[in-house]
Design a protein around this motif. Sequence first.
Motif, short mmCIF file in Angstrom:
data_model
loop_
_atom_site.label_atom_id
_atom_site.label_comp_id
_atom_site.label_asym_id
_atom_site.label_seq_id
_atom_site.Cartn_x
_atom_site.Cartn_y
_atom_site.Cartn_z
N ASP A 145 -55.78 -18.10 47.45
CA ASP A 145 -54.64 -18.69 48.16
C ASP A 145 -53.32 -18.38 47.48
OD1 ASP A 145 -56.37 -19.73 50.00
OD2 ASP A 145 -56.31 -21.78 49.21
N ALA A 146 -53.35 -18.19 46.16
CA ALA A 146 -52.12 -17.89 45.41
C ALA A 146 -51.72 -16.42 45.57
CB ALA A 146 -52.31 -18.22 43.93
N GLY A 147 -52.59 -15.62 46.16
CA GLY A 147 -52.27 -14.21 46.37
C GLY A 147 -52.33 -13.37 45.11
N VAL A 148 -53.08 -13.84 44.12
CA VAL A 148 -53.21 -13.09 42.87
C VAL A 148 -54.13 -11.91 43.11
CG1 VAL A 148 -53.95 -13.24 40.47
CG2 VAL A 148 -52.85 -15.20 41.55
N ASP A 149 -53.68 -10.73 42.70
CA ASP A 149 -54.42 -9.51 42.95
C ASP A 149 -55.34 -9.15 41.79
OD1 ASP A 149 -55.27 -7.20 44.21
OD2 ASP A 149 -53.56 -6.02 43.53
N VAL A 150 -56.34 -9.99 41.56
CA VAL A 150 -57.36 -9.71 40.55
C VAL A 150 -58.72 -10.04 41.16
CG1 VAL A 150 -55.87 -10.13 38.56
CG2 VAL A 150 -57.21 -12.01 39.51
N THR A 151 -59.76 -9.58 40.51
CA THR A 151 -61.11 -9.84 40.98
C THR A 151 -61.74 -10.96 40.15
OG1 THR A 151 -62.10 -8.27 39.43
CG2 THR A 151 -61.40 -7.40 41.59
N PRO A 152 -62.78 -11.59 40.67
CA PRO A 152 -63.50 -12.58 39.86
C PRO A 152 -64.01 -11.98 38.55
CG PRO A 152 -64.15 -12.78 42.15
CD PRO A 152 -63.29 -11.53 42.05
N GLU A 153 -64.46 -10.73 38.60
CA GLU A 153 -64.95 -10.07 37.38
C GLU A 153 -63.83 -9.99 36.33
OE1 GLU A 153 -67.61 -6.20 36.49
OE2 GLU A 153 -65.72 -5.76 37.51
N TYR A 154 -62.63 -9.67 36.76
CA TYR A 154 -61.49 -9.58 35.84
C TYR A 154 -61.26 -10.92 35.14
CZ TYR A 154 -56.71 -9.20 34.15
OH TYR A 154 -55.59 -9.23 33.36
N VAL B 126 -65.47 -19.50 37.93
CA VAL B 126 -64.52 -18.76 38.76
C VAL B 126 -64.80 -19.02 40.24
CG1 VAL B 126 -63.76 -16.45 39.46
CG2 VAL B 126 -64.03 -16.99 37.03
N ALA B 127 -66.07 -19.00 40.63
CA ALA B 127 -66.43 -19.22 42.03
C ALA B 127 -65.99 -20.61 42.50
CB ALA B 127 -67.94 -19.05 42.22
N ALA B 128 -66.08 -21.59 41.62
CA ALA B 128 -65.71 -22.96 41.99
C ALA B 128 -64.22 -23.10 42.29
CB ALA B 128 -66.10 -23.93 40.87
N ARG B 129 -63.42 -22.22 41.73
CA ARG B 129 -61.96 -22.30 41.92
C ARG B 129 -61.37 -21.06 42.59
NH1 ARG B 129 -60.94 -27.46 41.63
NH2 ARG B 129 -61.45 -28.36 39.63
N TRP B 130 -62.23 -20.15 43.08
CA TRP B 130 -61.72 -18.90 43.61
C TRP B 130 -60.78 -19.11 44.79
CZ3 TRP B 130 -60.68 -14.59 41.65
CH2 TRP B 130 -60.32 -13.52 42.46
#
Length: 167
Positions: free
Chosen positions: A141-150, A132-136
């Motif tokens: 940038d896409a404005g997706v309202d989720v967390t890495p944990e999700y 997830v960190a590698a592509r966060w």
Amino acid sequence: YEVGRIFVGLTGASIKLKDIVAHVQKRWPVLQSLSLRDGKALDAEVAALVDVIAQFGAGKFCKDGKGGYKSASRRSPCAASKLLAVLGRPVPIYDSLARKALGLPGDSTYEDFYARWMESYEPLRGAYEAAVAARWDRVADAGVDVTPEYICVRAHDVRLMGLALGK
């Protein structure tokens, strides 16, 4: 996650759906702060939503394994955990495929499910987090309202589904 079939027959005009939505809105400040690491809080919120769904008998929720659906009267955490997941909360999805992959019986509590889910998740947590960190940046940038944990939780849910299906 077969979300479209969770609330069979409910529409925005349904009083049953409005009562469920009212519960979620009331609990939203708490739901927003949920973390995967707080199993007791997750269990409490899933249990509370199971109670609300059962109270309002909001239709058919989860597959019964026979081509039909279980009603809310069975008090399954299936619909509750899926609803919380759809709302962007890092809640492991309790469903028949995940239970099968985890070797749990169908009448397992969410607390038991969560404990087994975490046992299977912990050895893979670092790999999920690194991916997830590698592509966060793309997600942000896409404005997706989720967390890495999700995203990590959903990835593990999908992994369990694949294991149950033999993939």
